[in-house]
Design a protein around this motif. Sequence first.
Motif, PDB file in Angstrom:
ATOM      1  N   GLN A   1      33.573  50.952  34.774  1.00  0.00           N
ATOM      2  CA  GLN A   1      33.649  49.716  33.939  1.00  0.00           C
ATOM      3  C   GLN A   1      33.650  48.451  36.140  1.00  0.00           C
ATOM      4  N   LEU A   2      34.078  48.834  36.447  1.00  0.00           N
ATOM      5  CA  LEU A   2      34.831  48.516  37.604  1.00  0.00           C
ATOM      6  C   LEU A   2      33.883  48.551  38.665  1.00  0.00           C
ATOM      7  N   GLU A   3      33.176  49.808  38.522  1.00  0.00           N
ATOM      8  CA  GLU A   3      32.441  50.022  39.371  1.00  0.00           C
ATOM      9  C   GLU A   3      30.954  49.861  39.169  1.00  0.00           C
ATOM     10  N   SER A   4      30.592  49.043  38.379  1.00  0.00           N
ATOM     11  CA  SER A   4      29.532  48.897  37.262  1.00  0.00           C
ATOM     12  C   SER A   4      29.492  47.069  38.355  1.00  0.00           C
ATOM     13  N   MET A   5      30.710  46.903  37.528  1.00  0.00           N
ATOM     14  CA  MET A   5      31.125  45.342  37.846  1.00  0.00           C
ATOM     15  C   MET A   5      30.679  44.926  39.824  1.00  0.00           C
TER      16      MET A   5
ATOM     17  N   LEU B   1      31.482  35.388  39.309  1.00  0.00           N
ATOM     18  CA  LEU B   1      32.990  35.909  38.654  1.00  0.00           C
ATOM     19  C   LEU B   1      33.406  36.921  39.116  1.00  0.00           C
ATOM     20  N   HIS B   2      35.172  36.528  38.474  1.00  0.00           N
ATOM     21  CA  HIS B   2      36.066  37.653  38.649  1.00  0.00           C
ATOM     22  C   HIS B   2      36.190  38.144  37.777  1.00  0.00           C
ATOM     23  N   GLY B   3      36.560  39.528  37.296  1.00  0.00           N
ATOM     24  CA  GLY B   3      36.779  40.308  36.374  1.00  0.00           C
ATOM     25  C   GLY B   3      37.881  39.714  35.335  1.00  0.00           C
ATOM     26  N   ALA B   4      39.044  40.564  34.772  1.00  0.00           N
ATOM     27  CA  ALA B   4      39.871  40.819  34.505  1.00  0.00           C
ATOM     28  C   ALA B   4      40.105  42.043  32.956  1.00  0.00           C
ATOM     29  N   VAL B   5      41.420  43.195  33.511  1.00  0.00           N
ATOM     30  CA  VAL B   5      41.696  44.352  32.718  1.00  0.00           C
ATOM     31  C   VAL B   5      42.692  43.869  32.073  1.00  0.00           C
TER      32      VAL B   5
ATOM     33  N   GLN C   1      27.811  44.991  40.712  1.00  0.00           N
ATOM     34  CA  GLN C   1      26.681  43.864  40.102  1.00  0.00           C
ATOM     35  C   GLN C   1      27.920  42.181  40.658  1.00  0.00           C
ATOM     36  N   GLY C   2      27.979  42.819  42.003  1.00  0.00           N
ATOM     37  CA  GLY C   2      28.986  41.475  42.960  1.00  0.00           C
ATOM     38  C   GLY C   2      30.259  40.897  42.324  1.00  0.00           C
TER      39      GLY C   2
ATOM     40  N   ILE D   1      19.499  24.432  38.115  1.00  0.00           N
ATOM     41  CA  ILE D   1      19.128  25.211  39.202  1.00  0.00           C
ATOM     42  C   ILE D   1      19.948  26.406  39.766  1.00  0.00           C
ATOM     43  N   GLY D   2      21.312  25.901  39.332  1.00  0.00           N
ATOM     44  CA  GLY D   2      22.875  26.710  39.717  1.00  0.00           C
ATOM     45  C   GLY D   2      22.238  28.042  39.590  1.00  0.00           C
ATOM     46  N   GLY D   3      23.208  29.582  39.791  1.00  0.00           N
ATOM     47  CA  GLY D   3      22.724  30.556  39.861  1.00  0.00           C
ATOM     48  C   GLY D   3      24.004  31.576  39.903  1.00  0.00           C
ATOM     49  N   TYR D   4      24.380  32.902  39.502  1.00  0.00           N
ATOM     50  CA  TYR D   4      25.014  33.704  39.270  1.00  0.00           C
ATOM     51  C   TYR D   4      24.863  33.956  41.177  1.00  0.00           C
ATOM     52  N   ARG D   5      26.294  34.342  41.672  1.00  0.00           N
ATOM     53  CA  ARG D   5      26.036  34.123  42.633  1.00  0.00           C
ATOM     54  C   ARG D   5      27.077  35.936  42.940  1.00  0.00           C
ATOM     55  N   HIS D   6      26.120  37.013  44.082  1.00  0.00           N
ATOM     56  CA  HIS D   6      26.478  37.954  44.127  1.00  0.00           C
ATOM     57  C   HIS D   6      27.686  37.990  45.071  1.00  0.00           C
ATOM     58  N   ARG D   7      28.601  38.479  45.028  1.00  0.00           N
ATOM     59  CA  ARG D   7      30.136  38.295  46.702  1.00  0.00           C
ATOM     60  C   ARG D   7      29.648  39.816  47.048  1.00  0.00           C
ATOM     61  N   THR D   8      29.854  39.496  48.386  1.00  0.00           N
ATOM     62  CA  THR D   8      30.245  40.625  49.601  1.00  0.00           C
ATOM     63  C   THR D   8      31.769  41.251  49.410  1.00  0.00           C
ATOM     64  N   ARG D   9      31.358  42.745  49.274  1.00  0.00           N
ATOM     65  CA  ARG D   9      32.656  43.809  49.318  1.00  0.00           C
ATOM     66  C   ARG D   9      32.430  43.763  50.999  1.00  0.00           C
ATOM     67  N   SER D  10      34.056  43.989  51.040  1.00  0.00           N
ATOM     68  CA  SER D  10      35.106  45.135  52.315  1.00  0.00           C
ATOM     69  C   SER D  10      35.349  45.433  52.543  1.00  0.00           C
TER      70      SER D  10
END
Length: 477
Positions: A141-145, A127-131, A148-149, A449-458
Amino acid sequence: MKLDLLITNAVVVNANGSVRAEVGIKNGKIAALYAPEIQELPQASRTIDATGKLLIPGGVDGHCHVAQVTGDHKSNDTFATASIAALHGGTTTIIDFGIPAGPEESPLEAIENKMDLIDGARCDVALHGAVIKWDESVPSQLESMAGQGVISVKLYTTNRGTTMADDDTILNVMKEMVRLGGLTYIHAEHDAIIFDRTTTWAEHGKVDIKYLAETRPAISEEASVREVLSIAKYTGAPVFFVHQTTPEAVTAVQEAREQGQLAYSETCPHYLMLNDSAYASENPAKFACCPPLRSSEKVSQLLETVLRGHVDVISSDHSCYDLAQKNRFSTDVRLMPHGLPGVETRMPAAFTALVIDNELSLEKFVDLFAATPARINGLATKGVIAVGYDADLVLFDPKTKRTVTEGVLHQGTDFSPFDGITLQGWPSTVIFAGRVVLDEGTFIDPGPIGGYRHRTRSTRSGTGPTPNESTAIEVLL
């Protein structure tokens, strides 16, 4: 070791090279790549002979809108239907958007509400967020998001009254993305230009669908891109421009990169294959998207930017409204729901436009279709055929042709902008998480069987780790 699946006689195509190999799969991962001269291969529960076909990584579509609510409009698909369509089209991971449906829904609530819908997915989902509007609660909110990846946030520079973010919001969100090691996604059209043009044309009764391209002129895109690039330069934020339609917009991003900015360009297959003459067709609502289709000259020039390597990603911008929804407001583009279904046709349409018609290399196609969208979006185990990566794979015969026919796709709507067009590059076999889900054209529904993918930050760039280039085509002897 007994393998779950063995693919023999494969031409393995990665973004950084191609090699003949046998591919072993175990527990949903790529367990080994064997050189073709090996005489004795491990036993496998199933073996697929890939002779005459290409094997590429499963596609990563970084720009999809599933079950999207915008104002009074709601798209028709669910994560079940959208993911089934994605798999039919060789895409094994989609990235959707949690966009607030109105002022009463916060960015974090939009993400949480989207996560509640993912359970039916047949492929992986991120997922991408939006503001839409900045206030003092947005940083937390952005920190919480991010925890969650959700490491990217989309901002619209147009659509006043619904999804548009003002300049203060854009600047403040970018500063937060720098702090969180995230990436800012931008829908770039200059709102003042569009509002003025649309208002002027409305005064002359010219807001019918056939005038869509004129109401959102090409100059509005370049103007917005350059403004946002200036804010990104000021804040030091990495920035990703979605669905670019003009060579001028892509060039602006390329110039910023040459000056040291982290900036990325995305385009979509419909902007590479179709032009604004479609708005004079028998059913122009089939082509209602924002930004709109451009002139044939702009399309040719945009193709050139892709061939020169100035575009990073090909996404679908999948948005699943039906013709009844679109035609209801076809006399006023200000009210019409915009967006085109495309998650299923992304692979063959892009392959036709770029590889078949313009001789782009197979490796560069894989880069645009899978490798770079995975890397930029922090999906560390996607987009590469190498040991340890997810066993998300697509097998296809590049010579196979199929004409898009209304009603035979799986996208949850009753049309495609490519209806009647013959495309090449359709997948014949698709493997997701080690399971064969499309078997020589026959879909085998694996269930949810698909799932939510947590993405890696840099912390530096907002992108995920770069794949290990040495292992991307390494073959065990």
